[in-house]
Design a protein around this motif. Structure first.
Motif, short mmCIF file in Angstrom:
data_model
loop_
_atom_site.label_atom_id
_atom_site.label_comp_id
_atom_site.label_asym_id
_atom_site.label_seq_id
_atom_site.Cartn_x
_atom_site.Cartn_y
_atom_site.Cartn_z
N ARG A 1 71.10 -36.85 10.54
CA ARG A 1 72.61 -36.16 9.63
C ARG A 1 73.31 -35.84 10.66
NH1 ARG A 1 73.29 -31.67 6.57
NH2 ARG A 1 70.88 -32.03 5.05
N SER A 2 73.02 -36.27 12.05
CA SER A 2 74.25 -36.21 13.14
C SER A 2 74.54 -38.22 13.63
CB SER A 2 73.54 -36.10 14.66
OG SER A 2 72.54 -34.46 14.43
N LEU B 1 81.75 -31.97 8.37
CA LEU B 1 82.15 -33.43 9.17
C LEU B 1 80.37 -33.85 9.70
CD1 LEU B 1 84.09 -35.01 8.63
CD2 LEU B 1 85.31 -34.30 9.95
N GLY B 2 80.79 -32.52 10.65
CA GLY B 2 80.09 -32.91 11.34
C GLY B 2 78.02 -33.34 11.35
N GLY C 1 72.69 -24.66 3.72
CA GLY C 1 72.14 -24.40 4.68
C GLY C 1 71.06 -24.68 5.22
N GLY C 2 70.25 -23.87 6.53
CA GLY C 2 68.96 -24.63 6.62
C GLY C 2 69.74 -26.14 7.85
N GLU C 3 70.24 -27.06 7.42
CA GLU C 3 70.21 -27.42 8.42
C GLU C 3 71.89 -27.95 9.08
OE1 GLU C 3 67.62 -30.03 8.75
OE2 GLU C 3 66.35 -28.95 6.40
N GLY C 4 71.31 -28.48 10.03
CA GLY C 4 72.68 -29.03 11.40
C GLY C 4 72.67 -27.44 12.45
N GLY C 5 73.61 -27.56 13.02
CA GLY C 5 73.43 -26.64 14.38
C GLY C 5 74.70 -26.92 15.14
#
Lengths: 497, 341
Positions: B28-29, B272-273, B279-283
Motif C-alpha cells: 500500500r505504501s 493518493l497515499g 475502509g480498513g487499510e491505510g493510515g
C-alpha cells in the motif's frame, strides 16, 4: 424403451475428478406429472439436475427427450429444448417491473423501434392471469414476496417455452401459506400439461404434491414409485439405507441423558419473529449441549440472530439465570456473556487482518485500557490458539491464509478470551473435512465440560446426534419435537423435521 | 487436515524472500513512495537552477501543505471507517468565518471565538455522524447536504463581505515562527502524530480499522460500528474546523469562498497515499506521503517552464497516473501473496 416417457436418462454416470457423483442412474419422467426428487445432502440430486438442465455436459450415458437421443451443450441449449430450472437464488430483477422481467431480453417493439409498453403490459397481464397469478404487472417485481417472485420466475420460464420445469428447493424460503400457494400453482401448471421435477427436503410436501417420487442415495437412484403407495418412514429408510440406519442405532448407546446439568443459563419463553419463527420455548443449562436440528429455512439462523441481539423478536421473553434480560444490540449480548459463531465465517472474521486482531477484538474493552499493549494481546492470542489448536500457530498471520477449519477455530478462540456463559453455534462444521470437523467439535465439548451452556444448531443429523444432550427439531419456524438424545436414530430425527 | 502454507517452508533468510515480504506487507505504501521519489528527483533536475531542491523550498512545501495536513488527518479517520466526508472544506470555511464574526460583530475575545468556532465545527461533524449512522443515510449524501449547509451559513454570516480581522491565536498559529520553523508546520506535525498514535496504539484506533475492514463482522463481535463511525465523522468535523481557523490566521482574513479546492485535494491526498476508499487499510503515514506528493507537485510545477494555465491539467494527469500505479502495485502485492501459498 418405452416411448411414453417425456424425458429418459439411461445409465447416466458422472465423475468429478475420480470421485463419482452419479452411478448408472436410470430416471424417467412422464408427460404431465409432478415428480418428487429427494435424498440427503450430497446424494446426487444436484448433479442429476445439472445434467438434465445442461450445466454438466461431460457425463456418461444417454438422455432421451421425447424418444430422441440428445446431449445438451449448455444451459441455454437445454432451455431452447424446453427444460427450465428455478434455483433457490431467483434470477428475477427486483428493480424492474413484472412485465419487464417476463420479457427480459426480448421486449416488444412498436413500429418506431421503441419499447411497446402498452402491449407488453397487456400481454403479461393476460398471460399471468391464465396461470392464475394476480399481480400488478407495472409494479417492480422486487416489491412482491419471495413466493410471488418465484411464481413469476416460473411463469417466465414457461413463457420462454419450457415444458419441463425443475424446482430446486422452492419452499425452503417460503412461509406456510406461501408454500400452499405455490402448491396450488404447481397443480395448475400440471393441469396445463406441464411436467415438473420437485426437489425438497420436506418429505410431507413431496408426498402430498407429487405423483411419483424418486430417491437418491450416494449417487445411486435407489427407488422410484407412486407417491400414493409410499409413506414418510419408507422414504427416510430409502434415503438413509436400511443397513446404515441399523448401524447407527447400535452405535449410539451412550447414556447422555442421565448426566445432571447445572443451573438454567438461558430460558426462552414464547419467542416470536414474524415470518421467521413462532412459539419458541426452551431452556439450556450449564454444561449442556442443546442441539437444534432443522433444514435450511427452518428458522434456526433467525432464532440465533434474535438471541444474539442482531434482530429484535416481536414477542416473548429471554431469561438468563431466571431474570428477564433485554438484549438490544450485540454489545448487550456480549455483556451478558453470550457468544455467537455464525454459519458464515465472513460474518465473524476480518480477512486481511492478523489472527491476533481477530481474536482480541470482542473483549478488547475488557482486556485493554485506552492504550493497547501489543505484547499482552499476543500473549493472550498465543494461549488461545494453543488451546483450540490453530495451525500454523502464528498470531501475526493474515487470517484469510488459514484453512477453513483453522479459521473456524479462530472464530471460537475470539469468544474464549473471557469464558462465555452461553455459546451459540450455527452450522459450525459446514464445509469442513472430517479431521477439522472433529477438532472443532472437540473444542466445543471441552467448553461444555467447563460448564458453558451450548446451543448447537445444524442441518447435519450426525453432528446433532453425536454431540447433543437434548435435541429440538425445528421445521418451518416451529419446534416440532423435543428429544432426549438416547438411542435416537437418524430416521427418527429426520422424521420430525 | 490443515496444510502449512509454503511460505513457512521457504528459506526465511533469503534476500529474495525478504524483499517480497517487505513489498507484500507494505504494498500500500510502496507505490506512493515511489511516485514521491520520482517527482522529487524530476523537479530537482527540471527546475530552473535547481532551486526546487533546497531547504528553504522544502519549508515552503511543508507550509503550503500544513492546512491540508490537519484536514487530511480527519479525512483519514473517516475513510478508514469506510465513510466519506464531502463537507470538510465548507466546515473549515464556516468555522473560520464564525470566529471572525464573533470577534468583529459581537466583541467576543479572540481565544473564546476561536474555541467556540472549533466546538461548532466539531458539532457539525457530530451531526454528520448522527444522521449517517442513525438514519442510515450514506455519508456521501449526508455530508453533501452538510457541505451546502455549512457554506450557506458562512455566506449568511459574511453577507458577502470578508472579515479582515481574525483571532490573535489564529494569527499566531498561522504566521509566526518558532525559531526558524513556522508554527503552522509544527501544529500540523503535532496533529498528524496524535492522529497516528490514536489510530495505531489505542482501542478506538483498532475499532476504526476493524469496522472499516468488515462492518458486519464488527457487529457480530459486539462492537458497535455506529459509535465508531459517528466518532470518526465527528473527528472529521473538528479537524476541518481547526484547519479552517488556522488558515484564516495564515491569510489574515476570513471569507465565504476560496476553499473549493480543499475538499478534493484533501481526499485525493489521503487516497493518493494509499488509504483505501472502502475502509480498513491505510493510515497517517500513507496520508503524509500523499500530502507530500501533493505539495511537491504544486510547488514543483511552479518552478519548471510550464504554461501556468496548464498547471491544473498536468496536476490532474499526474494524479491519475499515480492512482493507476497504486492500484496495480496493490494487485501485484496480493498476487504475490497468492502465489506464495
Amino acid at each position: 424403451m418405452n416411448e411414453a416417457y417425456l424425458l429418459e436418462l439411461i445409465n447416466v454416470s458422472k465423475n468429478f475428478g475420480g470421485v463419482s457423483a452419479l452411478r448408472n442412474v436410470d430416471f424417467q419422467l412422464k408427460n404431465g406429472e409432478i415428480h418428487g426428487l429427494i435424498g440427503e445432502n450430497g446424494a446426487g440430486k444436484s448433479t442429476l439436475i445439472k445434467i438434465i438442465s445442461g450445466v454438466h455436459t461431460d457425463y456418461e450415458g444417454v438422455i432421451k427427450l421425447k424418444g430422441e437421443i440428445i446431449r445438451f451443450h449448455s444451459p441455454a441449449n437445454a432451455r431452447e429444448r424446453g427444460i427450465g430450472t428455478v434455483y433457490q437464488e431467483l434470477s428475477i430483477i427486483g428493480a424492474l417491473s413484472v412485465a419487464e422481467n417476463l420479457f427480459l431480453g426480448k421486449q416488444l417493439l412498436n413500429k418506431f423501434g421503441l419499447v411497446d409498453w402498452g402491449k407488453m403490459f397487456e400481454d403479461t397481464e393476460n398471460y399471468l392471469e391464465m396461470l392464475g397469478i394476480h399481480v400488478d404487472v407495472r409494479r417492480p417485481a422486487g416489491s412482491y414476496s419471495i413466493g410471488i417472485q418465484q411464481m413469476i420466475e416460473v411463469a417466465r420460464i414457461i413463457f420462454g417455452g419450457a415444458e419441463i420445469i425443475i424446482l430446486d428447493e422452492p419452499t425452503s424460503a417460503l412461509s406456510g401459506p406461501e408454500a400452499e400457494r405455490l402448491f396450488e400453482f404447481m397443480k395448475r401448471l400440471k393441469d396445463q400439461n406441464k411436467t415438473l421435477i420437485f426437489i425438497s427436503h420436506f418429505l410431507e410436501d413431496v408426498l402430498r404434491i407429487s405423483d411419483r417420487i424418486s430417491v437418491m442415495r450416494n449417487g445411486n437412484k435407489v427407488y422410484t414409485g407412486l407417491a400414493s403407495e409410499t409413506d414418510k418412514n419408507f422414504l427416510v429408510q430409502q434415503m438413509l439405507g436400511v443397513e446404515a440406519s441399523h448401524l447407527l442405532s447400535n452405535q449410539r448407546k451412550s447414556n447422555k441423558a442421565s448426566i445432571s446439568f447445572g443451573e438454567k443459563v438461558l430460558e426462552v419463553e414464547n419467542l416470536k419473529k414474524r415470518r421467521e419463527f413462532e412459539n419458541i420455548n426452551f431452556s439450556v443449562r450449564r454444561g449442556e449441549i442443546l442441539g437444534i436440528y432443522g433444514f435450511m429455512g427452518a428458522g434456526k439462523t433467525a432464532l440465533a440472530n434474535c438471541l444474539f441481539g442482531l434482530k429484535k423478536p416481536d414477542q416473548g421473553n429471554l431469561k438468563m439465570y431466571n431474570k428477564i434480560i433485554n438484549i438490544r444490540s450485540t454489545k448487550d449480548a456480549v455483556r451478558y456473556g453470550i457468544a455467537y459463531v455464525p454459519d458464515n465465517r465472513r460474518q465473524s472474521l476480518f480477512y486481511g487482518k492478523e489472527v491476533f486482531k481477530n481474536i482480541t477484538l470482542t473483549y478488547l474493552h475488557q482486556i485493554m485500557n485506552f492504550f493497547l499493549k501489543k505484547k499482552g494481546e499476543i500473549n493472550i492470542t498465543n494461549e488461545l490458539i494453543k488451546q483450540v489448536g490453530v495451525t500454523p500457530a502464528n498470531p501475526f498471520l493474515d487470517v484469510s491464509h488459514l484453512s477453513g477449519g483453522n479459521q473456524q477455530k479462530v472464530v471460537l478462540a475470539k469468544w474464549l478470551v473471557k469464558m462465555p456463559k452461553l455459546l451459540i453455534l450455527n452450522e459450525p462444521t459446514r464445509g469442513m473435512d472430517v479431521g477439522a470437523k472433529n477438532e472443532v467439535l472437540q473444542v466445543v465439548n471441552n467448553l461444555k465440560n467447563q460448564g458453558v451452556a451450548i446451543i448447537l444448531m445444524s442441518s447435519e443429523p450426525e453432528i446433532i446426534l453425536d454431540h447433543s444432550d437434548r435435541i429440538l427439531v425445528m421445521a418451518k419456524g416451529k419446534i416440532r419435537k423435543e428429544l432426549i438424545n438416547q438411542d435416537i436414530t437418524k430416521e427418527e430425527l429426520m422424521h420430525w423435521a | 487436515m490443515y496444510q502449512t502454507p509454503k511460505i513457512f517452508s521457504q528459506q526465511k533468510n533469503s534476500i529474495q524472500y525478504k524483499i517480497i515480504h517487505i513489498f507484500r506487507r507494505h504494498a500500500r505504501s510502496v507505490a506512493p513512495l515511489l511516485t514521491l521519489t520520482v517527482l522529487i528527483v524530476f523537479f530537482s533536475f527540471a527546475s530552473e537552477g535547481g532551486r526546487f531542491f533546497s531547504g528553504r523550498n522544502f519549508v515552503n512545501i511543508f507550509q503550503q501543505a500544513a492546512t491540508l495536513a490537519i484536514m487530511s488527518t480527519g479525512v483519514t479517520f473517516v475513510l478508514l471507517t469506510g465513510e466519506i466526508d464531502l463537507s470538510i472544506a465548507s466546515m473549515a470555511m464556516f468555522s473560520g468565518v464564525l470566529a471572525s464574526y464573533l470577534l468583529v460583530n459581537h466583541g467576543v475575545p479572540g481565544t473564546i471565538a476561536f474555541i467556540s468556532a472549533f466546538v461548532v465545527a466539531t458539532f457539525l461533524g457530530f451531526i454528520n455522524g448522527l444522521v449517517t449512522t442513525r438514519f442510515r443515510l450514506p455519508s456521501f449524501m449526508t455530508t453533501l447536504a452538510m457541505m451546502q449547509i455549512a457554506s450557506g451559513l458562512a455566506i449568511y454570516l459574511t453577507k458577502g463581505r470578508p472579515f479582515f480581522e481574525v483571532p490573535a491565536i489564529a494569527h499566531t498559529l498561522g504566521t509566526e515562527r518558532w525559531g526558524s520553523i513556522p508554527i503552522i508546520i509544527i501544529a500540523a506535525l503535532v496533529i498528524l502524530i496524535i492522529g497516528h498514535i490514536v489510530l495505531t496504539y489505542t482501542r478506538f484506533g483498532r475499532y476504526i480499522y476493524m469496522v472499516g475492514g468488515n462492518r458486519e463482522a464488527a457487529e457480530f463481535s459486539g462492537v458497535s460500528s455506529i459509535n465508531v463511525r459517528m466518532l470518526a465523522l465527528t473527528i472529521g468535523g473538528s479537524m476541518a474546523g481547526l484547519a479552517g481557523l488556522i488558515n484564516t490566521g495564515r491569510i489574515g482574513s476570513a471569507h465565504a469562498g476560496g476553499f473549493e479546492d480543499m475538499m478534493l485535494n484533501s481526499i485525493s491526498a489521503v487516497v493518493l497515499g494509499g488509504t483505501s476508499l472502502f475502509g480498513g487499510e491505510g493510515g497517517i503515514p500513507n496520508t503524509i506521503i500523499g500530502l507530500l506528493i501533493f505539495g511537491v507537485l504544486n510547488n514543483g510545477l511552479n518552478m519548471i517552464n510550464l504554461d501556468i494555465y496548464l498547471k491544473t491539467v498536468v496536476t490532474g494527469l499526474i494524479l491519475l497516473i499515480a492512482l493507476i500505479i497504486n492500484v496495480y502495485s496493490l494487485k501485484i502485492g496480493t498476487e504475490s501473496q497468492e502465489t506464495e501459498e
